[in-house]
Write a protein that holds these residues in place. Structure first.
Motif, PDB file in Angstrom:
ATOM      1  N   THR A   1      36.106 -81.802   2.496  1.00  0.00           N
ATOM      2  CA  THR A   1      35.762 -81.190   3.779  1.00  0.00           C
ATOM      3  C   THR A   1      36.966 -80.394   4.256  1.00  0.00           C
ATOM      4  O   THR A   1      38.088 -80.907   4.283  1.00  0.00           O
ATOM      5  CB  THR A   1      35.398 -82.269   4.817  1.00  0.00           C
ATOM      6  OG1 THR A   1      34.251 -82.982   4.348  1.00  0.00           O
ATOM      7  CG2 THR A   1      35.089 -81.641   6.167  1.00  0.00           C
ATOM      8  N   ILE A   2      36.705 -79.145   4.597  1.00  0.00           N
ATOM      9  CA  ILE A   2      37.767 -78.283   5.132  1.00  0.00           C
ATOM     10  C   ILE A   2      37.347 -77.812   6.513  1.00  0.00           C
ATOM     11  O   ILE A   2      36.167 -77.840   6.863  1.00  0.00           O
ATOM     12  CB  ILE A   2      38.053 -77.067   4.218  1.00  0.00           C
ATOM     13  CG1 ILE A   2      36.782 -76.227   4.036  1.00  0.00           C
ATOM     14  CG2 ILE A   2      38.624 -77.524   2.883  1.00  0.00           C
ATOM     15  CD1 ILE A   2      37.008 -74.931   3.287  1.00  0.00           C
ATOM     16  N   MET A   3      38.323 -77.397   7.296  1.00  0.00           N
ATOM     17  CA  MET A   3      38.019 -76.899   8.641  1.00  0.00           C
ATOM     18  C   MET A   3      38.722 -75.552   8.833  1.00  0.00           C
ATOM     19  O   MET A   3      39.928 -75.438   8.622  1.00  0.00           O
ATOM     20  CB  MET A   3      38.508 -77.872   9.712  1.00  0.00           C
ATOM     21  CG  MET A   3      38.215 -77.371  11.109  1.00  0.00           C
ATOM     22  SD  MET A   3      38.533 -78.540  12.462  1.00  0.00           S
ATOM     23  CE  MET A   3      40.037 -79.326  12.014  1.00  0.00           C
ATOM     24  N   TYR A   4      37.912 -74.558   9.202  1.00  0.00           N
ATOM     25  CA  TYR A   4      38.460 -73.264   9.594  1.00  0.00           C
ATOM     26  C   TYR A   4      38.642 -73.284  11.108  1.00  0.00           C
ATOM     27  O   TYR A   4      37.779 -73.772  11.835  1.00  0.00           O
ATOM     28  CB  TYR A   4      37.505 -72.124   9.236  1.00  0.00           C
ATOM     29  CG  TYR A   4      37.380 -71.868   7.750  1.00  0.00           C
ATOM     30  CD1 TYR A   4      38.395 -71.214   7.055  1.00  0.00           C
ATOM     31  CD2 TYR A   4      36.240 -72.249   7.054  1.00  0.00           C
ATOM     32  CE1 TYR A   4      38.276 -70.965   5.699  1.00  0.00           C
ATOM     33  CE2 TYR A   4      36.115 -72.003   5.701  1.00  0.00           C
ATOM     34  CZ  TYR A   4      37.130 -71.361   5.026  1.00  0.00           C
ATOM     35  OH  TYR A   4      37.021 -71.115   3.687  1.00  0.00           O
ATOM     36  N   THR A   5      39.753 -72.737  11.575  1.00  0.00           N
ATOM     37  CA  THR A   5      40.003 -72.603  13.007  1.00  0.00           C
ATOM     38  C   THR A   5      40.247 -71.131  13.299  1.00  0.00           C
ATOM     39  O   THR A   5      41.057 -70.490  12.625  1.00  0.00           O
ATOM     40  CB  THR A   5      41.231 -73.427  13.438  1.00  0.00           C
ATOM     41  OG1 THR A   5      40.999 -74.795  13.102  1.00  0.00           O
ATOM     42  CG2 THR A   5      41.476 -73.298  14.935  1.00  0.00           C
ATOM     43  N   ILE A   6      39.525 -70.622  14.285  1.00  0.00           N
ATOM     44  CA  ILE A   6      39.682 -69.226  14.694  1.00  0.00           C
ATOM     45  C   ILE A   6      40.166 -69.217  16.135  1.00  0.00           C
ATOM     46  O   ILE A   6      39.586 -69.885  16.995  1.00  0.00           O
ATOM     47  CB  ILE A   6      38.359 -68.455  14.579  1.00  0.00           C
ATOM     48  CG1 ILE A   6      37.843 -68.496  13.146  1.00  0.00           C
ATOM     49  CG2 ILE A   6      38.541 -67.000  15.052  1.00  0.00           C
ATOM     50  CD1 ILE A   6      36.453 -67.926  12.981  1.00  0.00           C
ATOM     51  N   ALA A   7      41.223 -68.477  16.386  1.00  0.00           N
ATOM     52  CA  ALA A   7      41.753 -68.336  17.740  1.00  0.00           C
ATOM     53  C   ALA A   7      41.766 -66.855  18.105  1.00  0.00           C
ATOM     54  O   ALA A   7      42.263 -66.030  17.338  1.00  0.00           O
ATOM     55  CB  ALA A   7      43.165 -68.912  17.839  1.00  0.00           C
ATOM     56  N   VAL A   8      41.190 -66.531  19.257  1.00  0.00           N
ATOM     57  CA  VAL A   8      41.193 -65.162  19.769  1.00  0.00           C
ATOM     58  C   VAL A   8      42.035 -65.168  21.036  1.00  0.00           C
ATOM     59  O   VAL A   8      41.668 -65.805  22.026  1.00  0.00           O
ATOM     60  CB  VAL A   8      39.767 -64.659  20.063  1.00  0.00           C
ATOM     61  CG1 VAL A   8      39.808 -63.244  20.638  1.00  0.00           C
ATOM     62  CG2 VAL A   8      38.916 -64.699  18.810  1.00  0.00           C
ATOM     63  N   THR A   9      43.167 -64.473  20.997  1.00  0.00           N
ATOM     64  CA  THR A   9      44.087 -64.423  22.122  1.00  0.00           C
ATOM     65  C   THR A   9      44.032 -63.050  22.769  1.00  0.00           C
ATOM     66  O   THR A   9      44.034 -62.030  22.078  1.00  0.00           O
ATOM     67  CB  THR A   9      45.535 -64.715  21.663  1.00  0.00           C
ATOM     68  OG1 THR A   9      45.559 -66.005  21.059  1.00  0.00           O
ATOM     69  CG2 THR A   9      46.511 -64.668  22.825  1.00  0.00           C
ATOM     70  N   ASN A  10      43.974 -63.029  24.090  1.00  0.00           N
ATOM     71  CA  ASN A  10      43.974 -61.782  24.845  1.00  0.00           C
ATOM     72  C   ASN A  10      45.400 -61.522  25.320  1.00  0.00           C
ATOM     73  O   ASN A  10      45.901 -62.182  26.222  1.00  0.00           O
ATOM     74  CB  ASN A  10      43.017 -61.871  26.031  1.00  0.00           C
ATOM     75  CG  ASN A  10      42.963 -60.582  26.817  1.00  0.00           C
ATOM     76  OD1 ASN A  10      43.745 -59.668  26.595  1.00  0.00           O
ATOM     77  ND2 ASN A  10      42.042 -60.503  27.755  1.00  0.00           N
ATOM     78  N   ASN A  11      46.040 -60.533  24.707  1.00  0.00           N
ATOM     79  CA  ASN A  11      47.398 -60.140  25.093  1.00  0.00           C
ATOM     80  C   ASN A  11      47.412 -59.130  26.232  1.00  0.00           C
ATOM     81  O   ASN A  11      48.440 -58.526  26.506  1.00  0.00           O
ATOM     82  CB  ASN A  11      48.154 -59.588  23.883  1.00  0.00           C
ATOM     83  CG  ASN A  11      48.499 -60.676  22.892  1.00  0.00           C
ATOM     84  OD1 ASN A  11      48.618 -61.842  23.249  1.00  0.00           O
ATOM     85  ND2 ASN A  11      48.641 -60.320  21.634  1.00  0.00           N
ATOM     86  N   GLY A  12      46.251 -58.924  26.878  1.00  0.00           N
ATOM     87  CA  GLY A  12      46.176 -58.074  28.071  1.00  0.00           C
ATOM     88  C   GLY A  12      46.199 -56.599  27.770  1.00  0.00           C
ATOM     89  O   GLY A  12      46.029 -56.173  26.649  1.00  0.00           O
ATOM     90  N   PRO A  13      46.342 -55.823  28.762  1.00  0.00           N
ATOM     91  CA  PRO A  13      46.730 -56.191  30.124  1.00  0.00           C
ATOM     92  C   PRO A  13      45.552 -56.615  31.005  1.00  0.00           C
ATOM     93  O   PRO A  13      45.754 -57.023  32.144  1.00  0.00           O
ATOM     94  CB  PRO A  13      47.362 -54.915  30.667  1.00  0.00           C
ATOM     95  CG  PRO A  13      46.607 -53.824  29.987  1.00  0.00           C
ATOM     96  CD  PRO A  13      46.303 -54.354  28.607  1.00  0.00           C
ATOM     97  N   ASN A  14      44.323 -56.547  30.521  1.00  0.00           N
ATOM     98  CA  ASN A  14      43.156 -56.863  31.339  1.00  0.00           C
ATOM     99  C   ASN A  14      42.353 -58.000  30.716  1.00  0.00           C
ATOM    100  O   ASN A  14      42.523 -58.324  29.549  1.00  0.00           O
ATOM    101  CB  ASN A  14      42.248 -55.625  31.469  1.00  0.00           C
ATOM    102  CG  ASN A  14      42.961 -54.462  32.107  1.00  0.00           C
ATOM    103  OD1 ASN A  14      43.317 -54.513  33.266  1.00  0.00           O
ATOM    104  ND2 ASN A  14      43.195 -53.413  31.335  1.00  0.00           N
ATOM    105  N   ASP A  15      41.455 -58.583  31.504  1.00  0.00           N
ATOM    106  CA  ASP A  15      40.506 -59.555  30.975  1.00  0.00           C
ATOM    107  C   ASP A  15      39.571 -58.838  30.006  1.00  0.00           C
ATOM    108  O   ASP A  15      39.284 -57.652  30.175  1.00  0.00           O
ATOM    109  CB  ASP A  15      39.672 -60.178  32.094  1.00  0.00           C
ATOM    110  CG  ASP A  15      40.495 -61.035  33.039  1.00  0.00           C
ATOM    111  OD1 ASP A  15      41.659 -61.348  32.720  1.00  0.00           O
ATOM    112  OD2 ASP A  15      39.964 -61.393  34.104  1.00  0.00           O
ATOM    113  N   ALA A  16      39.106 -59.555  28.992  1.00  0.00           N
ATOM    114  CA  ALA A  16      38.138 -58.997  28.039  1.00  0.00           C
ATOM    115  C   ALA A  16      36.797 -59.681  28.283  1.00  0.00           C
ATOM    116  O   ALA A  16      36.725 -60.905  28.363  1.00  0.00           O
ATOM    117  CB  ALA A  16      38.602 -59.234  26.610  1.00  0.00           C
ATOM    118  N   THR A  17      35.739 -58.893  28.411  1.00  0.00           N
ATOM    119  CA  THR A  17      34.407 -59.442  28.649  1.00  0.00           C
ATOM    120  C   THR A  17      33.488 -59.065  27.497  1.00  0.00           C
ATOM    121  O   THR A  17      33.727 -58.089  26.789  1.00  0.00           O
ATOM    122  CB  THR A  17      33.820 -58.922  29.975  1.00  0.00           C
ATOM    123  OG1 THR A  17      33.740 -57.489  29.912  1.00  0.00           O
ATOM    124  CG2 THR A  17      34.678 -59.319  31.166  1.00  0.00           C
TER     125      THR A  17
END
Length: 116
Positions: free
Chosen positions: A58-74
């Protein structure tokens, strides 16, 4: 949508009144609305729990999405399809992840925040 438009660009939407009557009082009319395009720098990082797993492990993939700005992302989403030979078991995002299509509907990522 303002996709493909440079940040800071002002887009004006103007209404054209097409009626068969004459408007004798236009002082209250406001036929234009402006939007200003904002940008967010989204960085996606994907890791795996075991780079050389044994067969049936069993393996686990982890995905992280970081917002470096300058605004909020929708309206943020991404697609992550599992490679051939890997079988889907579960995820931590519930209905936000569709294992059939690989679509992860993230939604809003505020400036400085990370969705994992």
């Amino acid at each position: 949508t303002a996709a493909g438009t440079s940040p800071g660009t002002v887009i004006t939407n103007t209404v054209t009144n097409a009626q068969d009557q004459t408007d004798s009082n236009t002082t209250l009319d406001d036929p234009m609305a402006d939007i200003t395009v904002e940008a967010a720098d989204l960085v996606t990082v994907k890791t795996v729990s075991a780079a050389t797993p044994s067969e049936e492990a069993t393996i686990m993939y982890t995905i992280a999405v970081t917002n470096n700005g300058p605004n909020d992302a929708t309206g943020v989403s991404l697609t992550d399809r599992l490679p051939s030979g890997v079988t889907y078991v579960s995820n931590d995002q519930g209905a936000a992840y569709n294992d059939g299509s690989g679509l992860w509907t993230i939604g809003t990522v505020a400036n400085g925040d990370t969705a994992t």
